[in-house]
Design a protein around this motif. Structure first.
Motif, PDB file in Angstrom:
ATOM      1  N   ASP A 289      -2.594   6.480  -0.086  1.00  0.00           N
ATOM      2  CA  ASP A 289      -1.948   7.660  -0.655  1.00  0.00           C
ATOM      3  C   ASP A 289      -1.308   8.498   0.444  1.00  0.00           C
ATOM      4  O   ASP A 289      -1.905   8.707   1.505  1.00  0.00           O
ATOM      5  N   LYS A 290      -0.125   9.000   0.146  1.00  0.00           N
ATOM      6  CA  LYS A 290       0.535   9.898   1.082  1.00  0.00           C
ATOM      7  C   LYS A 290      -0.268  11.184   1.253  1.00  0.00           C
ATOM      8  O   LYS A 290      -0.955  11.618   0.332  1.00  0.00           O
TER       9      LYS A 290
ATOM     10  N   CYS B 287      -6.531   9.409   3.577  1.00  0.00           N
ATOM     11  CA  CYS B 287      -5.819   9.190   2.316  1.00  0.00           C
ATOM     12  C   CYS B 287      -4.843   8.024   2.440  1.00  0.00           C
ATOM     13  O   CYS B 287      -4.726   7.206   1.524  1.00  0.00           O
TER      14      CYS B 287
ATOM     15  N   LYS C 176       3.746  14.026  -6.982  1.00  0.00           N
ATOM     16  CA  LYS C 176       3.475  13.103  -5.895  1.00  0.00           C
ATOM     17  C   LYS C 176       4.171  11.789  -6.197  1.00  0.00           C
ATOM     18  O   LYS C 176       4.082  11.275  -7.297  1.00  0.00           O
TER      19      LYS C 176
ATOM     20  N   SER D 152       1.869   5.971  -3.971  1.00  0.00           N
ATOM     21  CA  SER D 152       1.085   5.413  -2.884  1.00  0.00           C
ATOM     22  C   SER D 152       1.935   4.485  -2.033  1.00  0.00           C
ATOM     23  O   SER D 152       3.036   4.112  -2.400  1.00  0.00           O
TER      24      SER D 152
ATOM     25  N   ARG E 176      -6.856   4.687   1.242  1.00  0.00           N
ATOM     26  CA  ARG E 176      -6.468   4.628  -0.170  1.00  0.00           C
ATOM     27  C   ARG E 176      -4.987   4.352  -0.388  1.00  0.00           C
ATOM     28  O   ARG E 176      -4.545   4.154  -1.512  1.00  0.00           O
TER      29      ARG E 176
ATOM     30  N   GLU F 114      -0.438  17.074  -7.600  1.00  0.00           N
ATOM     31  CA  GLU F 114      -1.523  16.137  -7.904  1.00  0.00           C
ATOM     32  C   GLU F 114      -1.811  16.060  -9.398  1.00  0.00           C
ATOM     33  O   GLU F 114      -2.610  15.230  -9.834  1.00  0.00           O
TER      34      GLU F 114
END
Length: 180
Positions: A29-30, A23, A164, A167, A27, A126
């Motif tokens: 993302d965290k 991730c 979230k 990123s 990507r 999410e």
């Protein structure tokens, strides 16, 4: 035992420095990291323990707050404090974690519901489901769990921090252990 501290900061070091995640890497993302326990971390990451147990070169001890910030660059970090554990309800421990991770500290009234709390937290963060939807889904699968999970999530959902935070772009910078 008995001093209300355990070596969570070593796990935090390892995850901050050694976690390799699609991730994040592919990507930007965290990831999600859930720390579960009933005590607080030590105030500093021990350079000796890092060298001896993890094998990383580290000159000086590092404040736990520094590795916590590094960890938050890669993960949405949540701390679950289950009621019924040895030090449950200890406000000093809860406040210590809140200084490190803010409102991402969840008090859970039953340790039996940890997996359900994690699933609901990720689903809500999410944007896949809202709190009510998550609790309804959980209740269908595991009757009786929604009250416990709902109580744990109530504070963070109402404050809006259960989203979230986005990123990562660019490289993750690690605090130099030698500089601390």
């Amino acid at each position: 035992g008995g001093q209300t501290t355990e070596s969570y900061e070593l796990a935090m070091w390892f995850m901050a420095r050694h976690a390799d995640m699609d991730c994040l890497n592919l990507r930007g993302d965290k990831g999600y990291l859930f720390l579960i326990g009933d005590e607080q971390p030590y105030d500093a990451v021990s350079s000796r323990q890092v060298r001896d147990l993890i094998g990383d070169a580290m000159q000086d001890d590092m404040p736990t707050s520094v590795i916590a910030e590094e960890l938050k660059a890669k993960f949405e970090v949540y701390v679950i404090l289950p009621v019924g554990a040895s030090n449950s309800g200890n406000k000093r421990i809860e406040e210590h974690w809140k200084r490190l991770f803010g409102q991402h500290v969840l008090t859970l009234d039953s340790p039996d519901n940890v997996t359900e709390l994690i699933a609901a937290t990720i689903g809500i963060a999410e944007g896949v489901v809202d709190k009510d939807g998550a609790l309804k889904d959980l209740e269908e699968v595991t009757p009786g769990v929604s009250g416990s999970v709902g109580s744990a999530l109530a504070k963070v959902v109402s404050t809006g921090v259960l989203k979230k935070r986005g990123s990562i772009s660019g490289d993750i910078v690690h605090a130099a252990a030698e500089e601390v």
